[in-house]
Design a protein around this motif. Structure first.
Motif, PDB file in Angstrom:
ATOM      1  N   LEU A   4     -31.142 -10.361 -30.162  1.00  0.00           N
ATOM      2  CA  LEU A   4     -31.715  -9.417 -29.206  1.00  0.00           C
ATOM      3  C   LEU A   4     -30.675  -8.405 -28.728  1.00  0.00           C
ATOM      4  CD1 LEU A   4     -33.856 -11.854 -27.002  1.00  0.00           C
ATOM      5  CD2 LEU A   4     -34.529 -10.614 -29.061  1.00  0.00           C
ATOM      6  N   GLY A   5     -29.504  -8.396 -29.361  1.00  0.00           N
ATOM      7  CA  GLY A   5     -28.463  -7.444 -28.989  1.00  0.00           C
ATOM      8  C   GLY A   5     -27.265  -8.128 -28.360  1.00  0.00           C
ATOM      9  N   ALA A   6     -26.197  -7.364 -28.202  1.00  0.00           N
ATOM     10  CA  ALA A   6     -24.934  -7.889 -27.676  1.00  0.00           C
ATOM     11  C   ALA A   6     -24.896  -7.760 -26.150  1.00  0.00           C
ATOM     12  CB  ALA A   6     -23.760  -7.150 -28.301  1.00  0.00           C
ATOM     13  N   PHE A   7     -24.307  -8.750 -25.512  1.00  0.00           N
ATOM     14  CA  PHE A   7     -24.044  -8.697 -24.080  1.00  0.00           C
ATOM     15  C   PHE A   7     -22.588  -8.221 -23.884  1.00  0.00           C
ATOM     16  CE2 PHE A   7     -22.286 -10.631 -20.236  1.00  0.00           C
ATOM     17  CZ  PHE A   7     -23.235 -10.277 -19.294  1.00  0.00           C
ATOM     18  N   PRO A   8     -22.300  -7.330 -22.948  1.00  0.00           N
ATOM     19  CA  PRO A   8     -23.138  -6.883 -21.829  1.00  0.00           C
ATOM     20  C   PRO A   8     -23.909  -5.593 -22.077  1.00  0.00           C
ATOM     21  CG  PRO A   8     -20.891  -6.212 -21.443  1.00  0.00           C
ATOM     22  CD  PRO A   8     -20.879  -6.954 -22.760  1.00  0.00           C
ATOM     23  N   ALA A   9     -23.833  -5.022 -23.302  1.00  0.00           N
ATOM     24  CA  ALA A   9     -24.592  -3.797 -23.575  1.00  0.00           C
ATOM     25  C   ALA A   9     -26.076  -4.023 -23.281  1.00  0.00           C
ATOM     26  CB  ALA A   9     -24.391  -3.372 -25.032  1.00  0.00           C
ATOM     27  N   VAL A  10     -26.570  -5.196 -23.664  1.00  0.00           N
ATOM     28  CA  VAL A  10     -27.923  -5.623 -23.294  1.00  0.00           C
ATOM     29  C   VAL A  10     -27.760  -6.637 -22.164  1.00  0.00           C
ATOM     30  CG1 VAL A  10     -30.017  -6.800 -24.038  1.00  0.00           C
ATOM     31  CG2 VAL A  10     -28.830  -5.248 -25.604  1.00  0.00           C
ATOM     32  N   GLY A  11     -28.177  -6.270 -20.976  1.00  0.00           N
ATOM     33  CA  GLY A  11     -28.021  -7.147 -19.828  1.00  0.00           C
ATOM     34  C   GLY A  11     -29.073  -8.243 -19.766  1.00  0.00           C
ATOM     35  N   LEU A  12     -28.948  -9.104 -18.775  1.00  0.00           N
ATOM     36  CA  LEU A  12     -29.855 -10.239 -18.630  1.00  0.00           C
ATOM     37  C   LEU A  12     -31.295  -9.788 -18.428  1.00  0.00           C
ATOM     38  CD1 LEU A  12     -30.352 -13.267 -18.309  1.00  0.00           C
ATOM     39  CD2 LEU A  12     -29.701 -13.049 -15.891  1.00  0.00           C
ATOM     40  N   ALA A  13     -31.522  -8.796 -17.595  1.00  0.00           N
ATOM     41  CA  ALA A  13     -32.890  -8.326 -17.337  1.00  0.00           C
ATOM     42  C   ALA A  13     -33.544  -7.809 -18.614  1.00  0.00           C
ATOM     43  CB  ALA A  13     -32.876  -7.244 -16.258  1.00  0.00           C
ATOM     44  N   LYS A  14     -32.788  -7.019 -19.382  1.00  0.00           N
ATOM     45  CA  LYS A  14     -33.327  -6.472 -20.634  1.00  0.00           C
ATOM     46  C   LYS A  14     -33.582  -7.590 -21.644  1.00  0.00           C
ATOM     47  CE  LYS A  14     -34.468  -3.291 -23.609  1.00  0.00           C
ATOM     48  NZ  LYS A  14     -35.752  -2.559 -23.466  1.00  0.00           N
ATOM     49  N   ALA A  15     -32.679  -8.571 -21.713  1.00  0.00           N
ATOM     50  CA  ALA A  15     -32.861  -9.689 -22.641  1.00  0.00           C
ATOM     51  C   ALA A  15     -34.126 -10.468 -22.293  1.00  0.00           C
ATOM     52  CB  ALA A  15     -31.649 -10.602 -22.604  1.00  0.00           C
ATOM     53  N   ARG A  16     -34.386 -10.645 -20.995  1.00  0.00           N
ATOM     54  CA  ARG A  16     -35.610 -11.331 -20.573  1.00  0.00           C
ATOM     55  C   ARG A  16     -36.852 -10.532 -20.937  1.00  0.00           C
ATOM     56  NH1 ARG A  16     -33.071 -13.442 -14.834  1.00  0.00           N
ATOM     57  NH2 ARG A  16     -32.664 -15.609 -15.499  1.00  0.00           N
ATOM     58  N   GLU A  17     -36.775  -9.213 -20.818  1.00  0.00           N
ATOM     59  CA  GLU A  17     -37.898  -8.368 -21.237  1.00  0.00           C
ATOM     60  C   GLU A  17     -38.178  -8.540 -22.727  1.00  0.00           C
ATOM     61  OE1 GLU A  17     -37.203  -4.294 -20.311  1.00  0.00           O
ATOM     62  OE2 GLU A  17     -37.016  -4.636 -18.140  1.00  0.00           O
ATOM     63  N   ARG A  73     -41.521 -10.066 -24.605  1.00  0.00           N
ATOM     64  CA  ARG A  73     -42.219  -9.287 -25.637  1.00  0.00           C
ATOM     65  C   ARG A  73     -42.357 -10.091 -26.920  1.00  0.00           C
ATOM     66  NH1 ARG A  73     -40.905  -5.737 -29.715  1.00  0.00           N
ATOM     67  NH2 ARG A  73     -38.656  -5.942 -29.338  1.00  0.00           N
ATOM     68  N   HIS A  74     -41.266 -10.753 -27.345  1.00  0.00           N
ATOM     69  CA  HIS A  74     -41.327 -11.548 -28.570  1.00  0.00           C
ATOM     70  C   HIS A  74     -42.223 -12.773 -28.415  1.00  0.00           C
ATOM     71  CE1 HIS A  74     -38.607  -9.245 -30.973  1.00  0.00           C
ATOM     72  NE2 HIS A  74     -37.599  -9.375 -30.135  1.00  0.00           N
ATOM     73  N   GLU A  75     -42.231 -13.370 -27.231  1.00  0.00           N
ATOM     74  CA  GLU A  75     -43.102 -14.513 -26.990  1.00  0.00           C
ATOM     75  C   GLU A  75     -44.573 -14.102 -27.097  1.00  0.00           C
ATOM     76  OE1 GLU A  75     -42.172 -18.167 -25.618  1.00  0.00           O
ATOM     77  OE2 GLU A  75     -41.194 -17.339 -27.386  1.00  0.00           O
ATOM     78  N   ALA A  76     -44.907 -12.903 -26.577  1.00  0.00           N
ATOM     79  CA  ALA A  76     -46.277 -12.408 -26.660  1.00  0.00           C
ATOM     80  C   ALA A  76     -46.687 -12.175 -28.113  1.00  0.00           C
ATOM     81  CB  ALA A  76     -46.420 -11.117 -25.855  1.00  0.00           C
ATOM     82  N   VAL A  77     -45.771 -11.584 -28.885  1.00  0.00           N
ATOM     83  CA  VAL A  77     -46.060 -11.348 -30.299  1.00  0.00           C
ATOM     84  C   VAL A  77     -46.156 -12.666 -31.048  1.00  0.00           C
ATOM     85  CG1 VAL A  77     -45.239 -10.254 -32.419  1.00  0.00           C
ATOM     86  CG2 VAL A  77     -44.956  -9.084 -30.237  1.00  0.00           C
ATOM     87  N   HIS A  78     -45.323 -13.625 -30.674  1.00  0.00           N
ATOM     88  CA  HIS A  78     -45.345 -14.952 -31.289  1.00  0.00           C
ATOM     89  C   HIS A  78     -46.709 -15.610 -31.100  1.00  0.00           C
ATOM     90  CE1 HIS A  78     -44.160 -18.957 -32.518  1.00  0.00           C
ATOM     91  NE2 HIS A  78     -44.410 -19.432 -31.302  1.00  0.00           N
ATOM     92  N   GLU A  79     -47.236 -15.541 -29.884  1.00  0.00           N
ATOM     93  CA  GLU A  79     -48.542 -16.134 -29.613  1.00  0.00           C
ATOM     94  C   GLU A  79     -49.639 -15.404 -30.381  1.00  0.00           C
ATOM     95  OE1 GLU A  79     -49.210 -18.910 -27.935  1.00  0.00           O
ATOM     96  OE2 GLU A  79     -47.022 -19.129 -27.820  1.00  0.00           O
ATOM     97  N   ALA A  80     -49.531 -14.080 -30.459  1.00  0.00           N
ATOM     98  CA  ALA A  80     -50.516 -13.311 -31.214  1.00  0.00           C
ATOM     99  C   ALA A  80     -50.444 -13.633 -32.697  1.00  0.00           C
ATOM    100  CB  ALA A  80     -50.300 -11.811 -30.983  1.00  0.00           C
ATOM    101  N   ALA A  81     -49.204 -13.857 -33.200  1.00  0.00           N
ATOM    102  CA  ALA A  81     -49.027 -14.168 -34.624  1.00  0.00           C
ATOM    103  C   ALA A  81     -49.679 -15.504 -34.974  1.00  0.00           C
ATOM    104  CB  ALA A  81     -47.541 -14.190 -34.972  1.00  0.00           C
ATOM    105  N   LYS A  82     -49.617 -16.469 -34.048  1.00  0.00           N
ATOM    106  CA  LYS A  82     -50.232 -17.775 -34.293  1.00  0.00           C
ATOM    107  C   LYS A  82     -51.741 -17.653 -34.432  1.00  0.00           C
ATOM    108  CE  LYS A  82     -48.393 -20.090 -30.850  1.00  0.00           C
ATOM    109  NZ  LYS A  82     -48.006 -21.240 -29.987  1.00  0.00           N
ATOM    110  N   LYS A  83     -52.323 -16.619 -33.807  1.00  0.00           N
ATOM    111  CA  LYS A  83     -53.767 -16.391 -33.893  1.00  0.00           C
ATOM    112  C   LYS A  83     -54.116 -15.433 -35.029  1.00  0.00           C
ATOM    113  CE  LYS A  83     -54.028 -16.784 -28.852  1.00  0.00           C
ATOM    114  NZ  LYS A  83     -54.342 -16.040 -27.591  1.00  0.00           N
ATOM    115  N   GLY A  84     -53.082 -14.989 -35.774  1.00  0.00           N
ATOM    116  CA  GLY A  84     -53.321 -14.057 -36.869  1.00  0.00           C
ATOM    117  C   GLY A  84     -53.547 -12.633 -36.419  1.00  0.00           C
ATOM    118  N   GLU A  85     -53.132 -12.328 -35.190  1.00  0.00           N
ATOM    119  CA  GLU A  85     -53.376 -10.997 -34.635  1.00  0.00           C
ATOM    120  C   GLU A  85     -52.155 -10.082 -34.718  1.00  0.00           C
ATOM    121  OE1 GLU A  85     -54.528 -11.869 -30.688  1.00  0.00           O
ATOM    122  OE2 GLU A  85     -56.463 -12.765 -31.237  1.00  0.00           O
ATOM    123  N   ALA A  86     -51.029 -10.602 -35.248  1.00  0.00           N
ATOM    124  CA  ALA A  86     -49.806  -9.782 -35.352  1.00  0.00           C
ATOM    125  C   ALA A  86     -48.864 -10.429 -36.354  1.00  0.00           C
ATOM    126  CB  ALA A  86     -49.133  -9.652 -33.985  1.00  0.00           C
TER     127      ALA A  86
END
Length: 208
Positions: free
Chosen positions: A63-76, A80-93
């Motif tokens: 998800l990128g190098a720290f500290p260029a990518v901070g904690l807040a951005k990493a959580r975002e 986002r990836h968790e949402a896509v992961h769930e959609a992928a399990k349903k065949g929607e992404a």
């Protein structure tokens, strides 16, 4: 009950591998890790990683190098990836790990001029058919590198070799001419000609 210390960018900066280790992956929160690598100069390189199970196997996605990518951005990015992961399990992404792998393969299949040049130089060091399999002289390689550094790399080095135009190639040769160095222009031309022939041989560009 022990108090759980809240993580911040400042606290993460102090993280390092445990004593005796040069690399370690540390959990930040479910699915989100920091991969730590101890450098020789004592500093620590940190890389955010997203962990997920794909087809029964554990996969990691940067998800990128720290500290260029901070904690807040990493959580975002994690959400986002968790949402896509769930959609992928349903065949929607398409799953983000699979998409990232396909992107890496596509980049390798379309190398830059700089990447092909380095591959060409490495190939010359292995041996040349014109020299009955013997390596090309190191002095010849130095000249090719000088030609590349002077008039090629800064102009088209980051371009995908399959998309480089004739105009861009001529621009490299003309750059040497504008310095009133016709000999250098001829050497740049020969370097480009050899590089393009090598790229055709490797199938990076069409020879038509």
């Amino acid at each position: 009950m022990a108090t759980v210390k809240k993580l911040t960018d400042s606290s993460l900066r102090g993280w390092k591998p445990e004593e005796g280790k040069t690399e370690q992956r540390k959990l930040v929160e479910r699915g989100l890790y920091l991969f730590l690598r101890q450098r020789k100069d004592g500093t620590v390189a940190m890389q955010w990683q997203y962990r997920v199970q794909v087809a029964g196997a554990r996969r990691w996605l940067s998800l990128g190098a720290f500290p260029a990518v901070g904690l807040a951005k990493a959580r975002e990015e994690l959400l986002r990836h968790e949402a896509v992961h769930e959609a992928a399990k349903k065949g929607e992404a398409d799953h983000p790990v699979i998409t990232a792998r396909q992107t890496r393969k596509a980049k390798l299949a379309m190398p830059t001029v700089a990447q092909v040049f380095q591959e060409w130089i490495a190939d010359k060091r292995l041996g040349s058919p014109r020299k009955r399999g013997l390596p090309v002289r190191e002095r010849t390689i130095e000249i090719l590198q000088q030609n590349y550094d002077a008039d090629i790399g800064s102009r088209i080095g980051e371009s995908k070799i399959a998309t480089v135009t004739g105009t861009a190639l001529r621009g490299c040769v003309d750059a040497a001419r504008t310095r009133r160095a016709p000999g250098a222009a001829a050497m740049v031309y020969r370097t480009l000609r050899g590089l393009i022939r090598f790229a055709i041989k490797r199938g990076y560009i069409s020879g038509g």
